[in-house]
Design an enzyme around this catalytic site. Structure first.
Site, short mmCIF file in Angstrom:
data_model
loop_
_atom_site.label_atom_id
_atom_site.label_comp_id
_atom_site.label_asym_id
_atom_site.label_seq_id
_atom_site.Cartn_x
_atom_site.Cartn_y
_atom_site.Cartn_z
N SER A 1 -2.13 0.96 7.24
CA SER A 1 -3.38 0.50 7.84
C SER A 1 -3.52 -1.01 7.69
CB SER A 1 -4.55 1.27 7.22
OG SER A 1 -5.71 1.17 8.01
N GLU B 1 -18.93 -7.92 -0.13
CA GLU B 1 -19.45 -9.06 0.63
C GLU B 1 -18.36 -9.65 1.53
OE1 GLU B 1 -22.60 -11.63 1.74
OE2 GLU B 1 -22.61 -9.82 0.50
N HIS C 1 -4.96 9.93 9.19
CA HIS C 1 -4.68 8.51 8.97
C HIS C 1 -4.05 8.28 7.60
CE1 HIS C 1 -5.10 4.22 9.33
NE2 HIS C 1 -5.98 4.13 8.36
#
Length: 313
Positions: free
Chosen positions: A138, A234, A293
């Site tokens: 990924s 963040e 996945h």
């Protein structure tokens, strides 16, 4: 272990078929808009690699080592059992690495493929690894592709696991996952099992799939009685578009390449084949039946078998 093959052309391999605080998070928003902040952050990328954490599984043979790169919200431990098996079956040294803002690696406000590739090159140089077999899942697959396209001499062979060199638009819910994780509130000084159960209950509204909740919860850590997410939410939130995209390249990687997808996943589609062939002319594509996945978690034996066959081809 039946394997379903789909080959895009005749390549070398076609021989046969918050009360919860966020560890390391800081406020980078003061007096600066998001786009300005990201431009500032990105300007420092080329000169600021971070020192990645990694695990080494030593093999007895002096062959090119295997290097595993995990996906978004993952860590080096995702591949520990795979690494141990590959050491036993191939004799090669295997490294598993935490990306920046993941696992135990340092946090940074920057999260894009130029930065992550620079981190990897920095680590390989520190470890005196001149060449490796690079295996990325990924997000890690995009780091692996970027490395192969920019520093082909470092990559003897390339394995890209369930991702393509294209914009990732496959019904991703990562923004919802980030929001759900940010909203989790856990009291201090409670048993880890209780904290994990509380966190899962709070994730449930926005993260419907139990397997995804369990995966996200691997990032819940305890530190001095307080529970926190070890990933830098963040930075991930600010750079999610960068992570979902892929840099533009006019170069090619001519080495042996395997794209390994899950048959139940849509992350490698036929629409991606032309771009795969353009950038990786020696690439072939293989799909493992009944895998999602997270191929290495769903079908570890098939995954290991495919890696070994690729190494021996």
């Amino acid at each position: 272990m039946g394997v379903l093959w789909r080959t895009i052309h005749r390549g070398f391999y076609n021989r046969q078929t918050t009360c919860l605080s966020i560890i390391g998070s800081r406020n980078f928003c003061s007096g600066m808009g998001r786009s300005d902040r990201i431009r500032r952050d990105n300007a420092a990328v080329s000169t600021s690699p971070v020192n990645l954490t990694y695990d080494v599984f030593d093999g007895k043979l002096e062959k090119t080592p295997l290097v595993f790169l995990h996906g978004l919200f993952g860590s080096k431990s995702n591949f520990h059992s795979i690494a141990k098996s590959l050491v036993q079956r191939t004799g090669r040294k295997v490294l598993t690495i935490d990306a920046r803002n993941h696992g135990n690696s340092p946090h940074s406000p920057v999260l894009n493929y130029e930065a992550m590739t620079n981190d990897l090159k920095h680590l390989l140089s520190q470890l005196h690894i001149a060449k490796c077999v690079l295996i990325g899942h990924s997000m890690g697959g995009k780091v692996a592709m970027t490395t192969a396209l920019t520093q082909p001499s470092l990559v003897e062979r390339l394995v890209v696991v369930d991702i393509s060199p294209a914009q990732t638009s496959v019904r991703t819910n990562f923004r919802a996952y980030i929001q759900a994780m940010k909203e989790v509130k856990i009291a201090s000084d409670i048993p880890r099992s209780t904290a994990r159960r509380m966190a899962e209950d709070q994730l449930r509204n926005l993260v419907k799939e139990r397997s995804v909740r369990q995966f996200l919860l691997t990032n819940l850590v305890e530190q001095n009685g307080h529970y926190a997410w070890r990933v830098n939410l963040e930075a991930i939130a600010n750079h999610l578009e960068d992570v979902m995209s892929f840099p533009e390249f006019n170069t090619t990687y001519e080495g042996p390449t395997l794209f390994l997808g899950g048959s139940n996943s849509a992350y490698i589609s036929s629409e991606d084949y032309p771009e795969i062939q353009r950038l990786f002319p020696c690439a072939d594509i293989q799909y493992i039946p009944d895998a999602s996945h997270w191929i290495h978690a769903d079908k570890p034996l098939d995954f290991i078998s495919c890696i070994i066959s690729f190494l021996q081809s």
